[in-house]
Design a protein around this motif. Structure first.
Motif, PDB file in Angstrom:
ATOM      1  N   TRP A 181     -10.667   1.386  -3.258  1.00  0.00           N
ATOM      2  CA  TRP A 181      -9.150   0.875  -1.868  1.00  0.00           C
ATOM      3  C   TRP A 181     -10.941   1.603  -1.263  1.00  0.00           C
ATOM      4  N   ARG A 196     -11.554   4.092   1.992  1.00  0.00           N
ATOM      5  CA  ARG A 196     -10.491   4.769   2.856  1.00  0.00           C
ATOM      6  C   ARG A 196     -11.438   5.584   3.861  1.00  0.00           C
ATOM      7  N   LYS A 197     -11.637   6.508   3.932  1.00  0.00           N
ATOM      8  CA  LYS A 197     -13.033   7.119   4.646  1.00  0.00           C
ATOM      9  C   LYS A 197     -14.277   6.543   4.105  1.00  0.00           C
ATOM     10  N   PHE A 217      -9.001  -2.358   2.476  1.00  0.00           N
ATOM     11  CA  PHE A 217      -8.919  -1.861   3.536  1.00  0.00           C
ATOM     12  C   PHE A 217      -7.761  -1.100   3.358  1.00  0.00           C
ATOM     13  N   ASP A 277      -2.892   1.908   7.071  1.00  0.00           N
ATOM     14  CA  ASP A 277      -1.765   2.527   7.006  1.00  0.00           C
ATOM     15  C   ASP A 277      -1.160   3.369   8.531  1.00  0.00           C
ATOM     16  N   PRO A 323       1.144   2.478   1.475  1.00  0.00           N
ATOM     17  CA  PRO A 323       0.033   1.935   0.723  1.00  0.00           C
ATOM     18  C   PRO A 323       0.997   2.253  -0.827  1.00  0.00           C
ATOM     19  N   TYR A 380     -11.356   5.172  -6.014  1.00  0.00           N
ATOM     20  CA  TYR A 380     -11.274   5.236  -4.300  1.00  0.00           C
ATOM     21  C   TYR A 380     -11.709   6.500  -4.231  1.00  0.00           C
ATOM     22  N   ASP A 410      -9.760  12.491  -1.137  1.00  0.00           N
ATOM     23  CA  ASP A 410      -9.760  12.980  -0.175  1.00  0.00           C
ATOM     24  C   ASP A 410      -9.233  13.942  -0.271  1.00  0.00           C
ATOM     25  N   SER A 465      -2.812  12.433   2.591  1.00  0.00           N
ATOM     26  CA  SER A 465      -3.810  11.416   2.347  1.00  0.00           C
ATOM     27  C   SER A 465      -3.493  12.516   0.266  1.00  0.00           C
ATOM     28  N   ARG A 522       0.058  11.477  -0.884  1.00  0.00           N
ATOM     29  CA  ARG A 522      -0.608   9.359  -0.603  1.00  0.00           C
ATOM     30  C   ARG A 522      -0.919   8.849  -2.126  1.00  0.00           C
ATOM     31  N   ASP A 523      -1.603   9.576  -2.414  1.00  0.00           N
ATOM     32  CA  ASP A 523      -2.016   9.342  -3.926  1.00  0.00           C
ATOM     33  C   ASP A 523      -1.746   9.745  -4.380  1.00  0.00           C
TER      34      ASP A 523
END
Length: 566
Positions: A53, A55-56, A80, A83, A125, A143, A146, A151, A154-155
């Motif tokens: 995944w 992300r940044k 990617f 979101d 996500p 991933y 973050d 984040s 979310r994770d």
């Protein structure tokens, strides 16, 4: 709480030089895994199907989570997710979108060289992953870690969903130089509030880990990325226009996104050895016609360039040479980034004034007219308006230019909350970064970290120091280009005949100053003085009730080399 920090797939000992050469004994990087390529292929016969995944960390180099995904992997799906919480059209400006999409195209191109590709998905996500887990029969998710509050939340949701689907979750720390939680642990569980304290803490941790290699075709042996012709449309990278933006006003792209461009710019800057060694941030010009700094910040913010790669490449340049030191050196700039990331993790409600325990509570005004004029570059102060015009047009402005417009919006002139400025920068800056944006706005508004509120940037004198003739103003405010240097910073002082000759009448073709700086700045200093007095009184009262002991005020540091003129 973190989900899991599994052992790295290979010791983090590869230098940036190593990425350009074979290992000492001629073996491929795969050998670091303690397995022969043949052995790895045998394992992969019964191996995993993995989603990495993105992300940044929009890069292949120094991406330990991506390397972890390849271990025992038979099928790799690089994903990617657009979101809507992060990539909201109303909160992300068109230049930022263009940079992101350019970075995704570059990432997809680099993955295709490894016989893989990028799958771009739109949605939340927590809605997307259960579908992908089932569709691709995923067994592992990797991933880059973050630290932002959204984040982390979310994770945690995604990790819970992964557990339900019996999907293993692995993350790696690589967006920052250090593990931020480790720094806070070293400081007895608290965020350091000064740069000096930060330096002392990282000194005990030693140098940052060295960057690791990007995966090679050798690493990808036995790894497939199954996809069909339909997938080319289903998971394609959208264009800026397809996302609903009007592209007719888009100018030339000064800073194209992507890992390849990031590495090219890094090397271009590092070739200027003398400039790199002598670099001192406060000595650079905020209003030069071309950037007087590296402009690598957007690439580090999106993770197109690894901060560790940047750090160690600088170390190579510095080696054996006399060079500047933190906080003003380029190493120092990376450490400022680390400082604000650390404080953003250790301080609750870091991007807000209320509920932020280290932030001075200020009775800011609400004035939409002032805010809009500032945002659109219509304050009547050419230096301020030119900076904001450059920001809207290019998505980037110099560090000291940010100081000037932030001070002007907040404690200097307009008395608008730093949270409002934070929102505008988040939308318009290519290098908009949640932690750095919040930290710097608190600093420049003298709310946190920097407390010398009586030092105010002049919207006239500050720009004159490095651009006496106003060439920068002429570039970004062409209506003023015919004004003589004597009046270009203060066109309202020009006689009517001069304004007429310049083809620009103040009040008609360019606005009058929105405030009288010399009057309002003095008034605002007194308002800040009162806010500090209230802060001190509240702190003493709170401490007395809780402990019966007067709390010492947190120490602050003024690391700026130059004093701004009042």
């Amino acid at each position: 709480m973190r989900i899991r920090d599994a052992p790295a797939p290979c010791p983090d000992t590869w230098t940036s030089e190593a990425s350009m050469n074979a290992t000492a004994d001629g073996a491929s990087p795969t050998a670091c895994l303690g397995e022969t390529p043949h052995h790895r292929l045998e394992i992969r016969d019964m191996a995993q199907r993995c989603i990495h995944w993105f992300r940044k960390g929009l890069r292949l180099h120094d991406n330990p989570a991506l390397m972890a995904s390849l271990k025992d992997c038979a099928e790799l799906y690089p994903v990617f997710i657009l979101d809507p919480h992060i990539f909201d059209k109303t909160r992300v400006g068109i230049n930022r979108w263009r940079f992101l999409l350019g970075s995704l195209k570059d990432l997809d191109s680099n993955l295709r060289l490894l016989n893989s590709r990028l799958f771009v998905v739109r949605g939340k996500p927590e809605d997307i992953f259960p579908q992908l887990f089932t569709k691709w029969k995923i067994t592992k998710l990797t991933y880059e870690y973050d630290t932002e509050p959204y984040s982390v939340s979310r994770d945690q949701k995604v990790a819970a969903l992964a557990k339900e689907h019996k999907v293993e979750v692995l993350y790696k720390v690589s967006h920052t130089l250090y593990d931020i939680d480790r720094i806070i642990e070293e400081n007895n569980g608290k965020a350091p509030l000064t740069y000096n304290r930060m330096q002392a803490l990282v000194k005990t941790l030693g140098q940052p880990k060295r960057p690791i290699l990007a995966p090679t075709t050798e690493d990808m042996k036995g790894v497939k990325t199954p996809h069909s012709e339909d997938d080319e449309n289903i998971y394609k990278i959208p264009t800026v226009g397809e996302l609903g933006h009007d592209t007719s006003q888009l100018g030339e792209e000064s800073f194209p996104g992507g890992e390849q461009e990031a590495l090219r710019r890094l090397e271009e800057n590092m070739e200027k050895t003398g400039w790199v060694c002598n670099f001192e941030k406060p000595q650079t010009s905020p209003n030069s016609l071309s950037p007087s700094t590296t402009v690598l910040s957007p690439y580090v913010a999106f993770g197109c360039l690894s901060a560790r790669t940047f750090w160690w490449r600088l170390t190579e340049v510095y080696k054996g040479k006399k060079h500047s030191d933190p906080p003003v050196s380029l190493h120092g700039q990376l450490m400022w980034r680390e400082f604000f990331y650390t404080t953003s993790v250790g301080i609750p409600n870091f991007n807000k004034m209320e509920g932020n325990p280290v932030c001075t509570q200020v009775d800011w005004d609400t004035n939409d007219t002032y805010l809009t004029a500032w945002r659109e570059g219509r304050t009547g102060f050419p230096f301020i308006d030119a900076i904001m015009t450059q920001l809207r047009r290019e998505g980037w402005i110099h560090h000291l230019a940010r100081h000037a417009v932030a001070c002007f919006l907040t404690r200097g002139d307009l008395w608008i909350s730093w949270e409002e400025g934070q929102k505008v920068f988040e939308e318009l800056l290519l290098d908009g970064d949640w932690a750095l944006n919040a930290g710097n706005w608190q600093w420049l508004s003298a709310s946190t970290f920097f407390h010398q509120y009586f030092r105010v940037y002049s919207p006239v004198a500050f720009g004159k120091k490095t651009d006496k003739n106003g060439e920068y103003i002429k570039k970004y405010l062409p209506a003023l280009k015919k004004f003589p240097a004597e009046y270009i910073y203060e066109p309202w002082k020009a006689p009517g005949s001069v304004q007429k000759a310049a083809g620009c009448i103040v009040g008609k073709d360019y606005p009058h100053p929105i405030v009288k700086h010399e009057v309002i700045s003095k008034k605002n200093i007194q308002r800040m003085k009162l806010a500090y007095k209230n802060r001190s009184a509240n702190a003493d009262e709170s401490t007395t009730k809780k402990q019966g002991v007067k709390r010492k005020a947190p120490s602050v540091v003024d690391m700026l080399k130059k004093k701004a003129k009042k």
